[in-house]
Design a protein around this motif. Structure first.
Motif, PDB file in Angstrom:
ATOM      1  N   GLU A 101       0.843  -1.188   0.000  1.00 13.17           N
ATOM      2  CA  GLU A 101       0.000   0.000   0.000  1.00 13.17           C
ATOM      3  C   GLU A 101       0.882   1.243   0.000  1.00 13.17           C
ATOM      4  N   ALA A 102       0.393   2.301  -0.613  1.00 11.06           N
ATOM      5  CA  ALA A 102       1.115   3.574  -0.626  1.00 11.06           C
ATOM      6  C   ALA A 102       0.748   4.371   0.619  1.00 11.06           C
ATOM      7  N   GLY A 103       1.571   5.352   0.963  1.00 14.95           N
ATOM      8  CA  GLY A 103       1.273   6.246   2.076  1.00 14.95           C
ATOM      9  C   GLY A 103       2.154   5.998   3.278  1.00 14.95           C
ATOM     10  N   ALA A 104       1.925   6.837   4.317  1.00 16.38           N
ATOM     11  CA  ALA A 104       2.767   6.800   5.515  1.00 16.38           C
ATOM     12  C   ALA A 104       2.651   5.480   6.272  1.00 16.38           C
ATOM     13  N   GLY A 105       1.451   4.937   6.383  1.00 19.20           N
ATOM     14  CA  GLY A 105       1.254   3.681   7.107  1.00 19.20           C
ATOM     15  C   GLY A 105       1.231   2.492   6.178  1.00 19.20           C
ATOM     16  N   ALA A 106       2.093   2.508   5.177  1.00 16.37           N
ATOM     17  CA  ALA A 106       2.086   1.479   4.142  1.00 16.37           C
ATOM     18  C   ALA A 106       2.272   0.087   4.738  1.00 16.37           C
ATOM     19  N   LYS A 107       1.532  -0.861   4.197  1.00 22.35           N
ATOM     20  CA  LYS A 107       1.625  -2.255   4.621  1.00 22.35           C
ATOM     21  C   LYS A 107       1.966  -3.117   3.423  1.00 22.35           C
ATOM     22  N   VAL A 108       2.673  -4.174   3.707  1.00 21.88           N
ATOM     23  CA  VAL A 108       2.885  -5.213   2.701  1.00 21.88           C
ATOM     24  C   VAL A 108       1.896  -6.311   3.031  1.00 21.88           C
TER      25      VAL A 108
END
Length: 99
Positions: A45-52
């Motif tokens: 996911e894009a953004g500050a709290g990005a997750k794989v």
């Protein structure tokens, strides 16, 4: 596709169900290592709290997902009862001198 975490949650529910349904049976099974092999695709996911995230791919979906890279992973899970280091038993109470 389902998330790898969801697949593991479902597996946990199935094993718990097997333990409950086996209560009172004379023959019991000690649950040993659970080995899982799955084909997954990874997204980020894009953004500050990005997750794989790991998504489990169904066998017949592999050809349709040509634009994504898939990998095969193997996991070995060692089930333990909460609060103990004991392996779960699939059914019944422990008999005298039974492990």
């Amino acid at each position: 596709m389902i998330e790898l975490a969801e697949m593991i949650r479902d597996l946990r529910r199935e094993l718990t169900d097997a333990m409950e349904h086996g209560a009172g049976e004379r023959l019991r099974f000690e649950l040993g290592p659970v080995e899982i092999t799955a084909t997954v695709t990874v997204t980020r996911e894009a953004g500050a709290g990005a997750k794989v995230r790991f998504w489990v791919v169904e066998g017949d979906a592999q050809g349709r997902r040509g634009h994504e890279h898939t990998q095969q992973i193997s996991l070995t899970l060692q089930p333990r009862l909460a609060g103990t280091n004991a392996p779960p038993l699939i059914s019944g109470e422990q008999a005298h001198r039974e492990r």
